[in-house]
Structure formats: C-alpha cells, structure tokens
Design an enzyme around this catalytic site. Structure first.
Site, short mmCIF file in Angstrom:
data_model
loop_
_atom_site.label_atom_id
_atom_site.label_comp_id
_atom_site.label_asym_id
_atom_site.label_seq_id
_atom_site.Cartn_x
_atom_site.Cartn_y
_atom_site.Cartn_z
N HIS A 79 0.82 -1.22 0.00
CA HIS A 79 0.00 0.00 0.00
C HIS A 79 0.85 1.27 0.00
O HIS A 79 0.32 2.38 -0.14
CB HIS A 79 -0.94 0.00 1.21
CG HIS A 79 -2.29 0.58 0.91
ND1 HIS A 79 -2.49 1.59 -0.03
CD2 HIS A 79 -3.52 0.29 1.40
CE1 HIS A 79 -3.75 1.89 -0.08
NE2 HIS A 79 -4.42 1.12 0.77
N ASP A 127 -2.48 1.67 -4.81
CA ASP A 127 -3.76 1.91 -4.14
C ASP A 127 -4.79 0.92 -4.66
O ASP A 127 -4.55 0.22 -5.65
CB ASP A 127 -4.23 3.35 -4.35
CG ASP A 127 -4.32 3.73 -5.81
OD1 ASP A 127 -4.99 3.00 -6.58
OD2 ASP A 127 -3.71 4.75 -6.21
#
EC number: 2.3.1.168
Length: 483
Positions: A453, A457
């Site tokens: 992350h 995304d």
C-alpha cells in the site's frame, strides 16, 4: 621457489601489483593467525574472497583468492566465498573429496546450500587435500576455511605430518566417512538426526543412491521394532520399562531451519513490516480450459506438458504492460519507486527442500511455448534442488498457485522487494446465472492479489486485475497485442 609461485598466482588475480611480499595490503585478522608466531611463518591476508563462475552455464564456483597461505609450507586455506548478494552463511551438504586426495584446478570440492540455491564449490588450485575443516550439515559463514590444500612440492611432507599438528593449524580432524556424507537433502538429514540415526548407514533408494525420507522412516521402523522387542523382554523382567519407552516417544524435538526454510523466515519477517491490502476477484476460466485442451490435442512434442499456468503468466505480463507500477519495487530510504523494465514473473514452488520462488525472465518477450518450456525447466531443477542463483533472483512479481495443491482462496504475503503477489485458487465448476436468468456451469478461479500500500492503491490494483481477467477470459485478445 614455492612461495614465489604462490605469490605470482595472487598477483595475477589481484587488482594491484607488487614486487615483493613484505607489505600485505590488509591487516591479518586474529582468526587467521596460525600456531607459529614468527614473521616469516605468519600468513598474509589478501582481498576478501569472492566467487568467480567457471563457464557460461556452469553452476560451479571457485574462490579467486586463498584467504591465508603459509609461504614456508605451501599450505593454502580455501574459504567459503560469497555465493550471492546478501548471503552470510551456507550449509555444507556433501564433500566430493577426502583428506589425501589429489585435486586439479576447477575440480569440485564440495556442495553447499545458501538461502537461495545449491552451489558446487570448486578448487582454484592444484594440490592435495591436507585438511577438511567441516562436516556435512555444518553451517559455515562466508570467509571461514572450508579446506586446506597442500600445493606444489611440499604436499608429500604435509600429508605425512602428525595429525595433532594438523589439528593445531586448522581445527579438529574428522573421519573420512563423516566428511563425505550420504547423498540426501537437508530435510532428510535433519529427520535422521532427530531420530538419532546415522544417515551414512542407510541404503538410499533414490536416484544415484540418494537417501529419501521414506528410507529414513523405514530404517527407523526397523530399528524401533528391534527396540520394542528388547523393551518387551525387559518389561517381563523389570516391570516399568514399557511405560518408560512409551513416554519417550512423545518428547519435544528441536528442528533447526536450514536452506530455503531459513530464507522464508527472513523474507516473511520483513514482509510483516510492509502495509498490505488484498483484492479478491473471480475469473471465468471456460476459455482457458478449452485452450488447454486444444494445446493438448495438437501437441506434437511429448516432452511438453501444457497446463493453465503459462497462459496465466503471459496474460499477466500483458496486463503489467498497461499497469507498470504493479511491476515495480520501492526504495524506502530515498522514497522512490523503481519501475522494472522486464517482467520476471516468479512462481512459488513447494518442494521437499522447502518453498522456493524461481522466476521466468523477460516474459514480455516470450511466446507461450517458450514460457511452457522454461517453467518445466525450473520445476525440474527445483524438484532436484539444483536451481541456479540466477533462477531465484531478480523477480518482479510472484504467482502462488495454491489451487494445484488444494483450496480456492489464499491470503499471500509479499515477496519483497516486489510490490504484488497473486494467489491462484483451484478452478472448479460452479453454477452461475446468465443475464436471462438461466443457470449454467462455469469454471471459476478465485484470485487474491496482495499489494504494497506504500506504492499501490486499491483503484490501481482493481483496474489491473480487471485487465488481467479480460485477457484470461478472452485469450483471443492476447493475439491482438502479442509481439
């Protein structure tokens, strides 16, 4: 004369030249000091050992420097050199030589296993084996002496030296039988050690006499049968021997992690420090099943086995072309994302030696047939614990085909420094509804994408997965964009 010859070989390999041996370039470490304290007999230290590869496709390596030499006696210590980036230690699997053997240049000395691969260490020198410093199963750190060689004319006198003198120079002297060791994997040797069995007395039934897990268990059962008979006899005479024997079968055991299992500990520990998120999707594999059947029916090469995986790998590469950030790595120190130019797609493989992830290089430039052949090559090498270091390094994204074993859903952890890994579930027939409301059977595969992350995304991963899904469900689209 002997010292001059040895020094010439060092000058040939070293990046500097000198007209004398009186000024060593580095301070002699304490662990290299020998029993003699006179300056004339004290060994000198050269550049840290590195590995050189002999031959383009060979898996044999040799140390290009002797760690320490004794110019008076002609002794040369051959250290464990650096077997790969970040490798600090290796496990010694077996010796190809024993004390007293003559060796030629580039002759294999031993086989070691690092976190990444199994490698043969070859001799850089011609001479005789004066001392072997380690036994199979030992963990050896980079730079530690593997073997001591006697070179040139001094070798005859060295090999007739009193054994206690040799122990003073290089450590404890081992028996020849223990040093050679049986042909087996680390897991099998650990099993034998846990059972208290000398693996060298077991007759192997595997290829080239390799001792298999079944051989150890069979030997253990035979040994246990004899022990049980003796215990029963003692039970009649002594009373409580049976209960004592029964309780000993359930004692705790300590199993050391070696090779690929040790590497997995390090990799997964690092992965826990990275923020993960997961994206799950269903993929209809009806077209993939038909394509595999078509390849199978029209296959003219009996050595090629067509599976779903090559098409999944190629379609994944096509999707990576449109979403390059999924094929990247992250530099936490400089806060930079490195977009990888090649699609080196790794495939997780569970072997009896542990979990290993070799990768297929440059998938973007390979055909389906080339991917199939390369995948088959890697699977064969992994099964025989013969993967090259190049095969397990440089990966950019990983596929974990858990469906080949069982299960339709997995939650994988990243194989750092990659930023994505995909778990493939089992393809199974399930009922689905059409737009008209009718029920029809469909071959469905669940995929779970784990992503870093810090780099990716949810929207990017979702779009990437949809693109990959489209290529898998409609493989004819691959024909439009393949190069």
């Amino acid at each position: 004369m002997i010292a001059r010859r040895i020094w010439r070989s060092h000058r040939f390999l070293r990046p500097f030249s000198s007209s004398s041996v009186c000024s060593p370039p580095f301070r002699v470490p304490e662990y290299l000091s020998q029993s003699s304290s006179s300056p004339a007999s004290r060994p000198f230290f050269v550049h840290p050992p590195t590995l050189m590869k002999w031959g383009g496709g060979s898996r044999s390596w040799f140390s290009n420097e002797a760690m320490a030499t004794d110019s008076n006696s002609g002794l040369i210590d051959v250290p464990l050199a650096q077997t790969g980036e970040g490798i600090a230690e290796c496990e010694l699997l077996k010796w190809f030589v024993k004390e007293g053997d003559s060796v030629e240049e580039f002759q294999p000395l031993c086989e070691v296993q690092s976190d990444k691969a199994t490698i043969e260490i070859t001799s850089r020198f011609k001479g005789k084996v004066a001392l072997i410093s380690h036994s199979p199963g030992d963990i050896i750190k980079v730079g530690e002496t593997l073997v001591r060689l006697a070179v040139e004319d001094s070798q005859d006198s060295l090999l007739t030296t009193d054994s206690s003198e040799i122990v003073t120079l290089g450590g404890s002297k081992q028996g020849t039988e223990n040093l050679l060791g049986a042909l087996s994997t680390p897991a099998v040797r650990n099993l034998a050690k846990d059972l208290g069995i000398d693996i060298n007395v077991i007759t192997g039934t595997g290829k080239d006499g390799r001792v298999l897990k079944e051989d150890v268990l069979r030997f253990s059962d035979q040994k246990g049968f004899v022990t049980d008979s003796v215990s029963s006899e003692h039970a009649v005479i002594g009373g409580d021997s049976v209960s004592t024997k029964a309780s000993s079968n359930f004692e705790d055991k300590t199993v050391p992690l070696r090779g690929f299992s040790r590497a997995m500990v390090k990799t997964m520990t690092m992965a826990t420090s990275v923020p993960h998120f997961h994206f799950v999707e269903e993929i209809n594999c009806d077209s993939l099943v038909e394509l595999k059947q078509f390849f199978k029916e029209n296959n003219t090469d009996s050595t090629i086995k067509h599976t779903f995986l090559p098409t999944l790998i190629k379609s994944l590469s096509m999707a990576l072309t449109k979403y390059p950030f999924v094929n990247s790595c992250f530099n936490a120190e400089s806060l930079e994302i490195i977009l990888k130019g090649s699609h080196n797609i790794g495939v997780a493989m569970a072997t009896e030696h542990g979990l290993v992830v070799p990768n297929i290089k440059n998938v973007q430039s390979l055909s389906l047939l080339e991917i199939t052949k390369e995948l088959s090559r890697l699977q064969h090498l992994a099964a025989n614990n013969k993967l090259n270091p190049e095969d397990v390094t440089g990966g950019t994204i990983t596929l974990s085909n858990i469906g080949a074993i069982g299960g339709k859903f997995g939650s994988p952890l990243l194989n750092l420094p990659e930023v994505a890994i995909i778990a493939l579930g089992r393809i199974e027939k399930v009922p689905k509804f059409s737009k008209e409301g009718t029920v029809y059977p469909a071959s469905i595969m669940m995929v779970n994408i784990a992503a870093d992350h810090r780099v990716l995304d949810g929207a990017t991963v979702a779009r990437f997965c949809c693109q990959w899904k489209e290529y898998v469900e409609k493989p004819e689209l691959l024909m439009l964009q393949m190069r």
